[in-house]
Motif scaffolding. Structure first.
Motif, mmCIF file in Angstrom:
data_model
loop_
_atom_site.group_PDB
_atom_site.id
_atom_site.type_symbol
_atom_site.label_atom_id
_atom_site.label_comp_id
_atom_site.label_asym_id
_atom_site.label_seq_id
_atom_site.Cartn_x
_atom_site.Cartn_y
_atom_site.Cartn_z
ATOM 1 N N ASP A 23 0.835 -1.208 0.000
ATOM 2 C CA ASP A 23 0.000 0.000 0.000
ATOM 3 C C ASP A 23 0.869 1.257 0.000
ATOM 4 O O ASP A 23 0.570 2.231 -0.706
ATOM 5 C CB ASP A 23 -0.923 0.007 1.219
ATOM 6 C CG ASP A 23 -2.046 -1.003 1.100
ATOM 7 O OD1 ASP A 23 -2.295 -1.483 -0.024
ATOM 8 O OD2 ASP A 23 -2.673 -1.318 2.133
ATOM 9 N N GLN A 57 2.455 1.741 -3.519
ATOM 10 C CA GLN A 57 1.507 2.268 -4.490
ATOM 11 C C GLN A 57 1.193 3.737 -4.224
ATOM 12 O O GLN A 57 1.043 4.533 -5.159
ATOM 13 C CB GLN A 57 0.222 1.439 -4.498
ATOM 14 C CG GLN A 57 0.420 0.004 -4.964
ATOM 15 C CD GLN A 57 1.083 -0.085 -6.325
ATOM 16 O OE1 GLN A 57 0.776 0.686 -7.237
ATOM 17 N NE2 GLN A 57 2.011 -1.040 -6.478
ATOM 18 N N ALA A 58 1.095 4.106 -2.940
ATOM 19 C CA ALA A 58 0.845 5.504 -2.587
ATOM 20 C C ALA A 58 2.006 6.385 -3.015
ATOM 21 O O ALA A 58 1.820 7.510 -3.509
ATOM 22 C CB ALA A 58 0.614 5.624 -1.077
ATOM 23 N N LYS A 72 4.069 5.779 -5.536
ATOM 24 C CA LYS A 72 4.020 5.897 -6.995
ATOM 25 C C LYS A 72 2.962 6.902 -7.433
ATOM 26 O O LYS A 72 3.182 7.680 -8.365
ATOM 27 C CB LYS A 72 3.739 4.527 -7.621
ATOM 28 C CG LYS A 72 4.888 3.540 -7.511
ATOM 29 C CD LYS A 72 4.510 2.210 -8.164
ATOM 30 C CE LYS A 72 5.647 1.210 -8.083
ATOM 31 N NZ LYS A 72 5.284 -0.085 -8.711
ATOM 32 N N ARG A 73 1.798 6.882 -6.767
ATOM 33 C CA ARG A 73 0.730 7.825 -7.140
ATOM 34 C C ARG A 73 1.155 9.264 -6.883
ATOM 35 O O ARG A 73 0.893 10.155 -7.695
ATOM 36 C CB ARG A 73 -0.554 7.500 -6.360
ATOM 37 C CG ARG A 73 -1.273 6.251 -6.829
ATOM 38 C CD ARG A 73 -2.678 6.174 -6.243
ATOM 39 N NE ARG A 73 -2.655 6.087 -4.790
ATOM 40 C CZ ARG A 73 -2.598 4.932 -4.119
ATOM 41 N NH1 ARG A 73 -2.550 3.779 -4.771
ATOM 42 N NH2 ARG A 73 -2.593 4.933 -2.798
ATOM 43 N N GLU A 74 1.815 9.492 -5.750
ATOM 44 C CA GLU A 74 2.256 10.853 -5.435
ATOM 45 C C GLU A 74 3.358 11.292 -6.394
ATOM 46 O O GLU A 74 3.404 12.462 -6.808
ATOM 47 C CB GLU A 74 2.752 10.924 -3.995
ATOM 48 C CG GLU A 74 3.202 12.303 -3.539
ATOM 49 C CD GLU A 74 2.099 13.351 -3.566
ATOM 50 O OE1 GLU A 74 2.418 14.554 -3.478
ATOM 51 O OE2 GLU A 74 0.908 12.975 -3.684
ATOM 52 N N LEU A 99 3.677 10.324 -9.520
ATOM 53 C CA LEU A 99 2.982 10.648 -10.769
ATOM 54 C C LEU A 99 2.290 11.997 -10.666
ATOM 55 O O LEU A 99 2.359 12.818 -11.597
ATOM 56 C CB LEU A 99 1.964 9.561 -11.097
ATOM 57 C CG LEU A 99 1.022 9.826 -12.284
ATOM 58 C CD1 LEU A 99 1.810 10.018 -13.577
ATOM 59 C CD2 LEU A 99 0.027 8.685 -12.430
ATOM 60 N N ARG A 100 1.642 12.254 -9.537
ATOM 61 C CA ARG A 100 0.917 13.514 -9.366
ATOM 62 C C ARG A 100 1.873 14.705 -9.422
ATOM 63 O O ARG A 100 1.575 15.722 -10.067
ATOM 64 C CB ARG A 100 0.175 13.508 -8.028
ATOM 65 C CG ARG A 100 -0.779 14.689 -7.831
ATOM 66 C CD ARG A 100 -1.337 14.737 -6.423
ATOM 67 N NE ARG A 100 -0.314 15.131 -5.459
ATOM 68 C CZ ARG A 100 0.045 16.399 -5.253
ATOM 69 N NH1 ARG A 100 -0.504 17.386 -5.950
ATOM 70 N NH2 ARG A 100 0.969 16.688 -4.354
ATOM 71 N N THR A 104 3.354 15.124 -13.002
ATOM 72 C CA THR A 104 2.282 15.631 -13.867
ATOM 73 C C THR A 104 2.033 17.108 -13.606
ATOM 74 O O THR A 104 1.828 17.892 -14.544
ATOM 75 C CB THR A 104 0.986 14.828 -13.641
ATOM 76 O OG1 THR A 104 1.226 13.453 -13.937
ATOM 77 C CG2 THR A 104 -0.124 15.344 -14.538
ATOM 78 N N GLY A 110 1.650 7.282 -16.341
ATOM 79 C CA GLY A 110 2.492 6.608 -15.360
ATOM 80 C C GLY A 110 2.817 5.199 -15.814
ATOM 81 O O GLY A 110 1.964 4.502 -16.372
ATOM 82 N N SER A 144 4.527 2.306 -13.753
ATOM 83 C CA SER A 144 5.124 1.791 -12.524
ATOM 84 C C SER A 144 5.903 2.908 -11.825
ATOM 85 O O SER A 144 5.300 3.872 -11.364
ATOM 86 C CB SER A 144 6.026 0.593 -12.824
ATOM 87 O OG SER A 144 6.527 0.036 -11.635
ATOM 88 N N ASP A 145 7.243 2.820 -11.790
ATOM 89 C CA ASP A 145 8.035 3.851 -11.121
ATOM 90 C C ASP A 145 8.621 4.854 -12.110
ATOM 91 O O ASP A 145 9.630 5.487 -11.844
ATOM 92 C CB ASP A 145 9.153 3.220 -10.290
ATOM 93 C CG ASP A 145 10.055 2.315 -11.116
ATOM 94 O OD1 ASP A 145 9.683 2.012 -12.263
ATOM 95 O OD2 ASP A 145 11.122 1.919 -10.618
#
Length: 247
Positions: free
Chosen positions: A57, A60-61, A63-65, A67-68, A71, A85, A87-88
């Motif tokens: 978890d 994944q969090a 990676k999302r941050e 990407l954000r 971006t 995105g 993966s990394d």
């Protein structure tokens, strides 16, 4: 949809050009003019999460941050950019437009901005703006394709073929140095990079006679003619691969 369109453009799977134009208009992406493909890769992500024993978890969090944040910087400079995105990693297509200018400098400036944003967010967490740099452990850098030279060419070759190429040309010398704690490979590198025996001896801080002896041993062990231009090129490339892959 924007991510799918970006992948189709990058892989040439968009079908007919008219269909691509329709998709671009629907998504608000301008296909006319010049474009830059930018890939931002987290340096040694596996090592980073391994040292912290992060949960799935948490990974994944992260990676999302990541990407954000990437971006946000990209869209701040190019609001209509396509961003996806992986993966990394994060890949972007930047619409530079038709106005004249130094496109490489623009891409480099944006890459530096992304790198700084990530560093401010998580100190010690670095990124490289190009996939091949991370592959060769050249981390924390922003480099455009034209700057890569031979490294960019080697990036298109699989690790297996690169390793095989290096062992084919340097294998006997590496085995000799490993078994006898020798210095034949460093000697060969100095000689090929300086192009002259006296300069190579100065770099290695050895007597010229010592250098000549080592070069004779290199010829004997590897069976190569160091005066042959093709041989010198092959050995130089093998040495570059060895350094890039940390062999």
């Amino acid at each position: 949809m924007r991510g799918e369109f970006l992948e189709d453009l990058l892989h040439g799977t968009y079908g007919e050009e008219a269909a691509a134009q329709r998709r671009a208009r629907h998504l608000g992406y301008p296909l006319h003019g010049n474009h830059i493909v930018m890939l931002v890769d987290i340096d040694d992500f596996r090592g980073f999460i391994g040292s912290r024993q992060a949960s799935e978890d948490a990974i994944q969090a992260l990676k999302r941050e990541f990407l954000r944040r990437v971006t946000g910087v990209v869209r701040g400079a190019y609001p209509r950019a396509l961003v996806q995105g992986r993966s990394d990693s994060v890949v972007s297509l930047l619409p530079i437009g038709t106005e004249p200018g130094d496109y490489q400098a623009k891409g480099h400036a944006l890459g530096l901005q992304i790198r700084q944003n990530i560093a401010d967010w998580k100190p010690g967490f670095t990124v490289s703006v190009m996939d091949s740099l991370a592959r060769f452990k050249r981390w924390g850098q922003v480099v455009a394709v034209p700057e890569l030279g031979l490294t960019g060419l080697l990036a298109a070759v699989t690790d297996e073929r690169l390793v095989d190429y290096t062992r084919r040309h340097l294998g006997p010398l590496v085995e000799h140095d490993t078994a006898r704690k020798g210095s034949l490979v460093p000697t060969l590198r100095a000689y090929l990079e300086t192009g002259e025996q006296q300069e190579a001896a100065k770099r290695l801080r050895v007597h010229p006679n010592t250098l000549r002896y080592r070069l004779d041993r290199i010829r004997e062990i590897s069976g190569v003619d160091l005066e042959d231009p093709e041989t010198r090129l092959n050995m130089a490339v093998a040495l570059r691969v060895q350094a890039l892959l940390g062999m």
